[in-house]
Structure formats: C-alpha cells, structure tokens
Design a protein around this motif. Structure first.
Motif, PDB file in Angstrom:
ATOM      1  N   ALA A  23       0.839  -1.207   0.000  1.00  0.00           N
ATOM      2  CA  ALA A  23       0.000   0.000   0.000  1.00  0.00           C
ATOM      3  C   ALA A  23       0.871   1.252   0.000  1.00  0.00           C
ATOM      4  O   ALA A  23       0.584   2.223  -0.707  1.00  0.00           O
ATOM      5  CB  ALA A  23      -0.931  -0.001   1.209  1.00  0.00           C
ATOM      6  N   ALA A  24       1.957   1.230   0.765  1.00  0.00           N
ATOM      7  CA  ALA A  24       2.874   2.380   0.792  1.00  0.00           C
ATOM      8  C   ALA A  24       3.538   2.562  -0.567  1.00  0.00           C
ATOM      9  O   ALA A  24       3.683   3.695  -1.049  1.00  0.00           O
ATOM     10  CB  ALA A  24       3.925   2.187   1.881  1.00  0.00           C
ATOM     11  N   GLU A  25       3.936   1.460  -1.194  1.00  0.00           N
ATOM     12  CA  GLU A  25       4.554   1.548  -2.521  1.00  0.00           C
ATOM     13  C   GLU A  25       3.590   2.138  -3.545  1.00  0.00           C
ATOM     14  O   GLU A  25       4.004   2.851  -4.458  1.00  0.00           O
ATOM     15  CB  GLU A  25       5.006   0.165  -2.982  1.00  0.00           C
ATOM     16  N   LEU A  26       2.297   1.822  -3.394  1.00  0.00           N
ATOM     17  CA  LEU A  26       1.285   2.350  -4.310  1.00  0.00           C
ATOM     18  C   LEU A  26       0.815   3.753  -3.923  1.00  0.00           C
ATOM     19  O   LEU A  26       0.006   4.349  -4.611  1.00  0.00           O
ATOM     20  CB  LEU A  26       0.082   1.401  -4.365  1.00  0.00           C
ATOM     21  N   GLY A  27       1.301   4.253  -2.785  1.00  0.00           N
ATOM     22  CA  GLY A  27       0.938   5.600  -2.344  1.00  0.00           C
ATOM     23  C   GLY A  27      -0.446   5.693  -1.737  1.00  0.00           C
ATOM     24  O   GLY A  27      -1.068   6.760  -1.780  1.00  0.00           O
ATOM     25  N   LEU A  28      -0.938   4.605  -1.153  1.00  0.00           N
ATOM     26  CA  LEU A  28      -2.274   4.605  -0.556  1.00  0.00           C
ATOM     27  C   LEU A  28      -2.211   4.989   0.920  1.00  0.00           C
ATOM     28  O   LEU A  28      -1.452   4.400   1.677  1.00  0.00           O
ATOM     29  CB  LEU A  28      -2.907   3.215  -0.701  1.00  0.00           C
ATOM     30  N   PRO A  29      -3.009   5.953   1.336  1.00  0.00           N
ATOM     31  CA  PRO A  29      -3.027   6.368   2.746  1.00  0.00           C
ATOM     32  C   PRO A  29      -3.910   5.442   3.569  1.00  0.00           C
ATOM     33  O   PRO A  29      -5.131   5.542   3.551  1.00  0.00           O
ATOM     34  CB  PRO A  29      -3.618   7.780   2.682  1.00  0.00           C
ATOM     35  N   VAL A  30      -3.320   4.491   4.273  1.00  0.00           N
ATOM     36  CA  VAL A  30      -4.090   3.539   5.079  1.00  0.00           C
ATOM     37  C   VAL A  30      -3.597   3.540   6.513  1.00  0.00           C
ATOM     38  O   VAL A  30      -2.496   4.004   6.798  1.00  0.00           O
ATOM     39  CB  VAL A  30      -4.019   2.113   4.507  1.00  0.00           C
ATOM     40  N   GLY A  59     -11.663   1.979   4.521  1.00  0.00           N
ATOM     41  CA  GLY A  59     -12.945   2.402   3.960  1.00  0.00           C
ATOM     42  C   GLY A  59     -12.867   3.555   2.979  1.00  0.00           C
ATOM     43  O   GLY A  59     -13.754   3.720   2.149  1.00  0.00           O
ATOM     44  N   HIS A  60     -11.844   4.365   3.050  1.00  0.00           N
ATOM     45  CA  HIS A  60     -11.721   5.512   2.164  1.00  0.00           C
ATOM     46  C   HIS A  60     -10.927   5.183   0.890  1.00  0.00           C
ATOM     47  O   HIS A  60     -10.750   6.039   0.033  1.00  0.00           O
ATOM     48  CB  HIS A  60     -11.025   6.663   2.903  1.00  0.00           C
ATOM     49  N   ILE A  61     -10.470   3.940   0.761  1.00  0.00           N
ATOM     50  CA  ILE A  61      -9.685   3.519  -0.398  1.00  0.00           C
ATOM     51  C   ILE A  61     -10.629   2.898  -1.429  1.00  0.00           C
ATOM     52  O   ILE A  61     -11.495   2.095  -1.091  1.00  0.00           O
ATOM     53  CB  ILE A  61      -8.613   2.480   0.021  1.00  0.00           C
ATOM     54  N   ALA A  62     -10.446   3.257  -2.708  1.00  0.00           N
ATOM     55  CA  ALA A  62     -11.281   2.727  -3.783  1.00  0.00           C
ATOM     56  C   ALA A  62     -11.084   1.218  -3.933  1.00  0.00           C
ATOM     57  O   ALA A  62      -9.989   0.701  -3.702  1.00  0.00           O
ATOM     58  CB  ALA A  62     -10.936   3.419  -5.100  1.00  0.00           C
ATOM     59  N   SER A  63     -12.143   0.529  -4.327  1.00  0.00           N
ATOM     60  CA  SER A  63     -12.082  -0.921  -4.513  1.00  0.00           C
ATOM     61  C   SER A  63     -10.982  -1.306  -5.494  1.00  0.00           C
ATOM     62  O   SER A  63     -10.308  -2.319  -5.325  1.00  0.00           O
ATOM     63  CB  SER A  63     -13.416  -1.449  -5.035  1.00  0.00           C
ATOM     64  N   ARG A  64     -10.815  -0.509  -6.523  1.00  0.00           N
ATOM     65  CA  ARG A  64      -9.776  -0.782  -7.520  1.00  0.00           C
ATOM     66  C   ARG A  64      -8.394  -0.790  -6.868  1.00  0.00           C
ATOM     67  O   ARG A  64      -7.550  -1.629  -7.167  1.00  0.00           O
ATOM     68  CB  ARG A  64      -9.845   0.269  -8.618  1.00  0.00           C
ATOM     69  N   ASP A  65      -8.153   0.143  -5.956  1.00  0.00           N
ATOM     70  CA  ASP A  65      -6.853   0.229  -5.290  1.00  0.00           C
ATOM     71  C   ASP A  65      -6.640  -0.922  -4.310  1.00  0.00           C
ATOM     72  O   ASP A  65      -5.547  -1.470  -4.220  1.00  0.00           O
ATOM     73  CB  ASP A  65      -6.707   1.570  -4.580  1.00  0.00           C
ATOM     74  N   THR A  66      -7.696  -1.284  -3.559  1.00  0.00           N
ATOM     75  CA  THR A  66      -7.546  -2.416  -2.642  1.00  0.00           C
ATOM     76  C   THR A  66      -7.332  -3.704  -3.422  1.00  0.00           C
ATOM     77  O   THR A  66      -6.577  -4.578  -3.002  1.00  0.00           O
ATOM     78  CB  THR A  66      -8.747  -2.561  -1.690  1.00  0.00           C
ATOM     79  N   GLY A  67      -7.973  -3.807  -4.575  1.00  0.00           N
ATOM     80  CA  GLY A  67      -7.759  -4.964  -5.442  1.00  0.00           C
ATOM     81  C   GLY A  67      -6.332  -5.012  -5.964  1.00  0.00           C
ATOM     82  O   GLY A  67      -5.748  -6.093  -6.096  1.00  0.00           O
ATOM     83  N   ALA A  68      -5.762  -3.844  -6.238  1.00  0.00           N
ATOM     84  CA  ALA A  68      -4.367  -3.788  -6.693  1.00  0.00           C
ATOM     85  C   ALA A  68      -3.431  -4.281  -5.595  1.00  0.00           C
ATOM     86  O   ALA A  68      -2.445  -4.970  -5.871  1.00  0.00           O
ATOM     87  CB  ALA A  68      -4.006  -2.362  -7.111  1.00  0.00           C
ATOM     88  N   VAL A  69      -3.740  -3.946  -4.352  1.00  0.00           N
ATOM     89  CA  VAL A  69      -2.924  -4.421  -3.231  1.00  0.00           C
ATOM     90  C   VAL A  69      -3.023  -5.939  -3.137  1.00  0.00           C
ATOM     91  O   VAL A  69      -2.016  -6.640  -3.034  1.00  0.00           O
ATOM     92  CB  VAL A  69      -3.348  -3.754  -1.898  1.00  0.00           C
ATOM     93  N   GLY A  70      -4.245  -6.467  -3.195  1.00  0.00           N
ATOM     94  CA  GLY A  70      -4.440  -7.915  -3.143  1.00  0.00           C
ATOM     95  C   GLY A  70      -3.754  -8.635  -4.288  1.00  0.00           C
ATOM     96  O   GLY A  70      -3.138  -9.687  -4.103  1.00  0.00           O
ATOM     97  N   GLY A  71      -3.841  -8.059  -5.475  1.00  0.00           N
ATOM     98  CA  GLY A  71      -3.182  -8.655  -6.635  1.00  0.00           C
ATOM     99  C   GLY A  71      -1.671  -8.667  -6.495  1.00  0.00           C
ATOM    100  O   GLY A  71      -1.005  -9.646  -6.848  1.00  0.00           O
ATOM    101  N   ALA A  72      -1.126  -7.582  -5.963  1.00  0.00           N
ATOM    102  CA  ALA A  72       0.322  -7.507  -5.756  1.00  0.00           C
ATOM    103  C   ALA A  72       0.781  -8.498  -4.692  1.00  0.00           C
ATOM    104  O   ALA A  72       1.854  -9.111  -4.817  1.00  0.00           O
ATOM    105  CB  ALA A  72       0.724  -6.084  -5.372  1.00  0.00           C
ATOM    106  N   ILE A  73      -0.030  -8.683  -3.652  1.00  0.00           N
ATOM    107  CA  ILE A  73       0.303  -9.671  -2.621  1.00  0.00           C
ATOM    108  C   ILE A  73       0.355 -11.062  -3.253  1.00  0.00           C
ATOM    109  O   ILE A  73       1.314 -11.815  -3.062  1.00  0.00           O
ATOM    110  CB  ILE A  73      -0.720  -9.649  -1.460  1.00  0.00           C
ATOM    111  N   THR A  74      -0.670 -11.394  -4.017  1.00  0.00           N
ATOM    112  CA  THR A  74      -0.724 -12.704  -4.672  1.00  0.00           C
ATOM    113  C   THR A  74       0.464 -12.891  -5.607  1.00  0.00           C
ATOM    114  O   THR A  74       1.115 -13.945  -5.587  1.00  0.00           O
ATOM    115  CB  THR A  74      -2.041 -12.843  -5.457  1.00  0.00           C
ATOM    116  N   SER A  75       0.766 -11.889  -6.389  1.00  0.00           N
ATOM    117  CA  SER A  75       1.889 -11.958  -7.323  1.00  0.00           C
ATOM    118  C   SER A  75       3.205 -12.204  -6.595  1.00  0.00           C
ATOM    119  O   SER A  75       4.016 -13.048  -7.009  1.00  0.00           O
ATOM    120  CB  SER A  75       1.959 -10.659  -8.124  1.00  0.00           C
TER     121      SER A  75
END
Length: 88
Positions: A23-30, A59-75
């Motif tokens: 999330a930090a690498e993607l610049g997401l404020p969590v 809750g303030h993060i877009a679904s697309r961004d949370t999906g990107a985090v999940g995809g990166a974890i899986t990768s």
C-alpha cells in the motif's frame, strides 16, 4: 457457519506487513494516522474515544486500489514460491 481454521495462523502478521508495504509503494493512505490526521488529534483530545478508531481502516480507499494491493500480494507470494521451488 463456522469460521475456517487457518492452516498457518502465524502468517497473518507477515501478510499484514506485506499489505501495508505494498500500500505504501502504491501511495495509498491507510491505517489510523494516514486515514485522517484530525481523527488522531481528536483521540488525543478525548473528543473521540481512542478504542473506537480502527487501526486497520481501508474504507476511504477505492475498490480498484484495494484490489491492486491484493493482486500484488498474490503476485509476490507466487513469485516467492516459484523461487523456492527452483532452489530445491
């Protein structure tokens, strides 16, 4: 419905670390402090009880961004497993 038993319960902490790293690498404020600095200040003043603020708030993060985090974890997990298999 019963909750499924985790195969490796100790992995939760490692996955959380990886989640926030990506999330930090993607610049997401969590997290509590990243989500809203005013909430952190309000808890210090006592306007909001500290125990009512969730540390793991997305809750303030877009679904697309949370999906990107999940995809990166899986990768990354697949890449790591492949590396381990090559070294056998």
């Amino acid at each position: 419905m019963a909750k499924a038993k985790k195969v490796v319960p100790e992995s939760k902490q490692a996955l959380d670390v990886l989640k926030y790293e990506i999330a930090a690498e993607l610049g997401l404020p969590v997290g509590k402090s990243a989500a809203n600095a005013n909430v952190e200040f309000a808890t210090e003043l006592g306007a909001i009880p500290a125990q009512s603020v969730k540390e793991d708030y997305w809750g303030h993060i877009a679904s697309r961004d949370t999906g990107a985090v999940g995809g990166a974890i899986t990768s990354r997990l697949i890449r790591k497993a492949e590396e381990m298999m090559l070294n056998l």
